[in-house]
Design a protein around this motif. Structure first.
Motif, PDB file in Angstrom:
ATOM      1  N   ALA A 199       2.988  -0.076   5.782  1.00 53.83           N
ATOM      2  CA  ALA A 199       1.822  -0.474   4.994  1.00 53.83           C
ATOM      3  C   ALA A 199       2.250  -1.511   3.966  1.00 53.83           C
ATOM      4  O   ALA A 199       3.379  -1.488   3.461  1.00 53.83           O
ATOM      5  CB  ALA A 199       1.210   0.735   4.306  1.00 53.83           C
ATOM      6  N   LEU A 235      -6.792   6.726   2.923  1.00 57.00           N
ATOM      7  CA  LEU A 235      -5.824   5.618   2.899  1.00 57.00           C
ATOM      8  C   LEU A 235      -5.774   4.862   4.221  1.00 57.00           C
ATOM      9  O   LEU A 235      -5.261   3.741   4.279  1.00 57.00           O
ATOM     10  CB  LEU A 235      -4.427   6.157   2.566  1.00 57.00           C
ATOM     11  N   ALA A 264      -0.320   3.863   7.192  1.00 56.55           N
ATOM     12  CA  ALA A 264      -0.898   4.509   6.020  1.00 56.55           C
ATOM     13  C   ALA A 264      -0.531   5.981   5.953  1.00 56.55           C
ATOM     14  O   ALA A 264      -0.257   6.620   6.973  1.00 56.55           O
ATOM     15  CB  ALA A 264      -2.418   4.352   6.044  1.00 56.55           C
ATOM     16  N   THR A 307      -0.865   2.242   2.052  1.00 58.47           N
ATOM     17  CA  THR A 307      -2.080   1.745   2.698  1.00 58.47           C
ATOM     18  C   THR A 307      -2.020   0.233   2.813  1.00 58.47           C
ATOM     19  O   THR A 307      -1.226  -0.422   2.117  1.00 58.47           O
ATOM     20  CB  THR A 307      -3.336   2.155   1.899  1.00 58.47           C
TER      21      THR A 307
END
Length: 433
Positions: A331, A360, A375, A398
């Motif tokens: 992420a 997320l 995420a 995320t």
């Protein structure tokens, strides 16, 4: 035979015979029975229940409504493992290689995640190139060659369950043990396995919130399995808190690799070894204690890790992820979640954690929703740890930083820091055999 008579019979609390149950399942699957009559019967079942014979009959009728997988070409006893769903449950990624490394073939179809619970297939999809859609022939040939295969369901298994499940969700008849048990077991009976190990989750992050409910569900499913001629055992395992340290697809895959490399969370490792031992026992590899020793040897020697590498390579994935987990999806944004006061890390509500991870991007609310494979949440501290204000409890990941606030609010609602340490809860809470 008329559907209205079947509804009346169950409404009055009387058991249905096999012919009546088959009439309902076949008629609703092919569209002859309308939703409103099926809804009425489901509500009558929800209110009045079903006995073991009725539940087994419903399960077998649902299993017979579609295709089944024929694994007879694979030598040896095939044991399937099914979890009723939880948060951070990556046990299949560890257990399947351990059992396979002990010489027992593992031919497993797994599902995608929905809501706050994760799915094994989504975790495997985070491996670059990994194919979850092998044909039946490819799948059988692979398991015959290397003793392991993990794929998604590509066959039309138990279509009656898909129709009935959607109706249960819309008519508030989900919380019925006969309907839950028949839904799970109808798909297991189509999988071609010889024996079934059920991991029935109990607690806030599970479908069954209390031990008595989970025990009843476990006993019902074991009874169905035995009625169908399958060796079946259920273990009841804790899901009040997330399992392990990682929640989210590539994060959980990284944690599974850590366990297979001999590290990782002790509680997760212990549960995986116990599940493996029961699968080996069901496969006829000896009494339970020698099976535990076999599982531990496969993990400690590195044989299970090498089996996982062979699985990834055989299904088109990049085996370099074993040595270089950084090749897995990541992420672009991270946020540290810190303790806001001193005290013991007393509680992490599993459902709250699962929902936060889903916000997320790690999960989906609808089957068509896209997933952010990088995420999720990685815990830096464990329940029972003594914290000081400012200590990092977990890290959020995320690709959409705007999601951080909502996810953190949900996460903190399930977080408890107390003056006294929590009581330790065992991972395995019971069994049904």
């Amino acid at each position: 035979m008329r559907m209205v008579d079947i509804i009346r019979k169950k409404r009055e609390g009387n058991p249905l015979n096999d012919e009546e149950i088959n009439f309902f399942v076949e008629g609703y699957t092919d569209g002859r029975i309308p939703d409103y009559q099926a809804s009425a019967l489901l509500m009558a079942i929800c209110l009045n229940g079903m006995d073991d014979r009725e539940t087994a009959s419903l399960t077998l009728a649902m299993a017979a409504s579609g295709d089944s997988l024929d694994l007879s070409a694979i030598a040896g006893c095939k044991v399937d493992k099914h979890s009723t769903g939880g948060v951070g449950d990556k046990t299949t990624l560890v257990v399947a290689p351990i059992v396979s490394a002990c010489g027992v073939p593992v031919a497993k179809m797994s599902g995608r995640g929905l809501g706050h619970t994760g799915g094994t297939i989504d975790k495997l999809r985070s491996i670059p190139g990994y194919r979850v859609d092998l044909s039946e022939q490819e799948f059988i040939e692979q398991v015959s060659r290397i003793d392991i295969g993990l794929i998604g369901s590509s066959k039309n298994l138990a279509p009656a369950d898909k129709r009935i499940y959607a109706l249960r969700d819309a008519t508030s008849t989900v919380e019925s043990i006969p309907l839950i048990a028949s839904s799970i077991m109808s798909k297991k009976l189509c999988s071609g396995c010889d024996a079934i190990l059920l991991d029935v989750k109990v607690g806030s992050g599970a479908f069954m919130k209390t031990l008595p409910e989970a025990q009843k569900l476990a006993e019902t499913m074991v009874s169905i399995g035995k009625h169908a001629g399958k060796k079946t055992v259920a273990l009841l395992t804790d899901m009040d808190a997330p399992l392990g340290l990682a929640v989210g697809n590539s994060l959980e895959l990284k944690e599974a690799i850590e366990v297979l490399r001999g590290g990782g969370d002790e509680a997760l490792t212990s549960l995986c070894l116990e599940l493996s031992a029961w699968m080996l026992f069901l496969a006829g590899q000896g009494y339970l204690e020698p099976c535990r020793a076999m599982a531990q040897k496969a993990l400690k020697s590195g044989a299970a890790l090498q089996k996982f590498r062979r699985l990834i390579e055989a299904q088109g994935g990049d085996p370099r992820v074993i040595e270089a987990p950084s090749l897995l999806p990541g992420a672009s944004h991270r946020r540290e979640i810190k303790a806001q006061k001193d005290g013991y890390f007393a509680q992490m509500d599993a459902q709250s954690c699962g929902i936060a991870a889903s916000i997320l991007g790690a999960g989906r609310e609808r089957k068509e929703d896209a997933i952010d494979y990088g995420a999720g949440i990685w815990f830096q501290r464990k329940i029972g740890d003594l914290l000081q204000k400012g200590d990092v409890i977990a890290v959020f990941y995320t690709s959409v930083p705007e999601k951080f606030k909502e996810a953190e609010d949900v996460f903190r609602n399930g977080l408890k820091i107390a003056k006294t340490p929590p009581q330790k809860r065992p991972m395995i809470l019971g069994a049904a055999k």
